[in-house]
Design a protein around this motif. Structure first.
Motif, mmCIF file in Angstrom:
data_model
loop_
_atom_site.group_PDB
_atom_site.id
_atom_site.type_symbol
_atom_site.label_atom_id
_atom_site.label_comp_id
_atom_site.label_asym_id
_atom_site.label_seq_id
_atom_site.Cartn_x
_atom_site.Cartn_y
_atom_site.Cartn_z
ATOM 1 N N ASP A 42 0.825 -1.210 0.000
ATOM 2 C CA ASP A 42 0.000 0.000 0.000
ATOM 3 C C ASP A 42 0.864 1.268 0.000
ATOM 4 O O ASP A 42 1.581 1.547 0.948
ATOM 5 C CB ASP A 42 -0.911 -0.016 1.228
ATOM 6 C CG ASP A 42 -1.872 1.167 1.240
ATOM 7 O OD1 ASP A 42 -2.021 1.838 0.210
ATOM 8 O OD2 ASP A 42 -2.483 1.400 2.303
ATOM 9 N N SER A 44 -0.346 4.388 -0.176
ATOM 10 C CA SER A 44 -1.025 5.547 0.400
ATOM 11 C C SER A 44 -0.483 5.940 1.773
ATOM 12 O O SER A 44 -0.539 7.107 2.142
ATOM 13 C CB SER A 44 -2.532 5.300 0.483
ATOM 14 O OG SER A 44 -2.800 4.235 1.375
ATOM 15 N N ASN A 46 2.762 4.879 2.886
ATOM 16 C CA ASN A 46 4.117 4.355 2.855
ATOM 17 C C ASN A 46 5.109 5.519 2.925
ATOM 18 O O ASN A 46 5.391 6.182 1.935
ATOM 19 C CB ASN A 46 4.311 3.540 1.567
ATOM 20 C CG ASN A 46 5.612 2.790 1.544
ATOM 21 O OD1 ASN A 46 6.611 3.251 2.095
ATOM 22 N ND2 ASN A 46 5.616 1.644 0.882
#
Length: 159
Positions: A42, A44, A46
């Motif tokens: 993911d 979003s 990170n």
């Protein structure tokens, strides 16, 4: 019409070395860091991915800046100029502050290569503008942030 940016021979060499390092070391490293962060899933939330993308933006901007500057530069070697021992672009000047007795040494360089920590002052700085055209033994009055200072030019050399 843009004007050519003056660079010393050593300044142009340093900028070319930085450009080569950015392209051959920094750019591949940040691309690898982005790939590793992507592999974590993911994107979003990170932080590693965001940091690597931001670093990539800085690297690409610096590469673009260096390429533009180097392509629009004029390399000036003061050792090849007939200057009659006058202060010119690229000259190294040893000065004595007549008030304090302190001595300083500066090389007058282009804006891109200026670094006061290394005693490299920009051609557009007040000190450099006050020195250009003067000779060894001249006393110059230079306006600095703390007021006006008188300096004697002790030595002019071209390296």
């Amino acid at each position: 019409m843009s004007t050519a940016l003056p660079l010393t021979v050593s300044g142009a060499k340093r900028l070319n070395e930085e450009l080569a390092r950015l392209k051959s070391v920094e750019r591949p490293a940040v691309i690898e860091a982005i790939a590793e962060a992507r592999a974590q899933g993911d994107l979003s939330e990170n932080a590693e991915y965001d940091a690597a993308r931001e670093r990539q933006g800085f690297i690409e901007a610096r590469i673009k800046e260096l390429e533009g500057a180097l392509s629009n530069s004029q390399i000036i070697d003061p050792t090849t100029l007939d200057v009659d021992d006058r202060v010119v672009f690229g000259a190294t000047v040893k000065l004595e502050d007549l008030e304090s007795g302190d001595t300083v040494q500066y090389q007058i360089v282009g804006d891109l290569e200026a670094d006061i920590k290394q005693n490299l002052i920009s051609i557009s700085s007040p000190v450099a503008r006050g020195l250009i055209g003067k000779s060894e033994g001249d006393v110059v009055l230079i306006r600095v942030p703390s007021g006006e200072r008188e300096f004697e030019i002790l030595e002019v050399s071209y390296v």
